[in-house]
Design a protein around this motif. Structure first.
Motif, short mmCIF file in Angstrom:
data_model
loop_
_atom_site.label_atom_id
_atom_site.label_comp_id
_atom_site.label_asym_id
_atom_site.label_seq_id
_atom_site.Cartn_x
_atom_site.Cartn_y
_atom_site.Cartn_z
N ASN A 116 -2.21 0.14 -4.36
CA ASN A 116 -2.66 -0.96 -3.51
C ASN A 116 -2.54 -2.24 -4.33
OD1 ASN A 116 -3.70 -2.53 -1.52
ND2 ASN A 116 -5.80 -1.82 -1.75
N SER A 152 2.49 4.93 0.41
CA SER A 152 2.47 6.04 1.35
C SER A 152 2.66 7.35 0.61
CB SER A 152 3.54 5.86 2.43
OG SER A 152 4.82 5.83 1.86
N GLU A 193 0.86 -1.18 0.00
CA GLU A 193 0.00 0.00 0.00
C GLU A 193 0.90 1.23 0.00
OE1 GLU A 193 -3.49 1.84 2.81
OE2 GLU A 193 -3.24 -0.32 2.70
N LYS A 203 -0.81 7.53 -3.22
CA LYS A 203 -1.93 7.20 -2.34
C LYS A 203 -2.86 6.12 -2.88
CE LYS A 203 -0.75 9.99 0.89
NZ LYS A 203 -0.08 9.46 2.05
N ASP A 204 -3.01 6.02 -4.21
CA ASP A 204 -3.92 5.00 -4.75
C ASP A 204 -3.22 3.68 -5.06
OD1 ASP A 204 -2.53 6.01 -6.90
OD2 ASP A 204 -4.25 6.05 -8.25
#
Length: 90
Positions: free
Chosen positions: A41, A35, A33, A38-39
């Motif tokens: 994943n 940092s 994920e 942000k998107d």
């Protein structure tokens, strides 16, 4: 922690090629994920093809004895010696 290296790795992982590379080498259950991105994943719902054939990778930052600081990747086949790629930032 080197924020520039984290960002670079996450930007790589967020590309189609980067995600494919990571998933091919991932064990089932691996997740990443972002940092910085942000998107970002990534979740490995199954073991990747390279991992299933005994090829693992590691990523790291730091100094090797006698060399400049830099980022590196290391891949190896279980039971064989490693083949390291070192990327120095100037």
């Amino acid at each position: 922690m080197n924020p520039g290296a984290v960002a670079g790795f996450e930007y790589f992982a967020s590309t189609k090629l980067g995600k494919q590379y990571l998933l091919e080498h991932a064990e089932k259950g691996f997740s990443l994920e972002g940092s910085v991105v942000k998107d970002l994943n990534i979740v490995a719902s199954e073991e990747g093809s390279a991992s299933a054939n005994g090829i693992d990778i590691t990523f790291g930052l730091g100094n090797d004895v006698g060399s400049a600081a830099g980022a590196y990747t290391s891949s190896y086949v279980i039971g064989l010696s490693s083949c390291n790629q070192k990327i120095n930032r100037s």
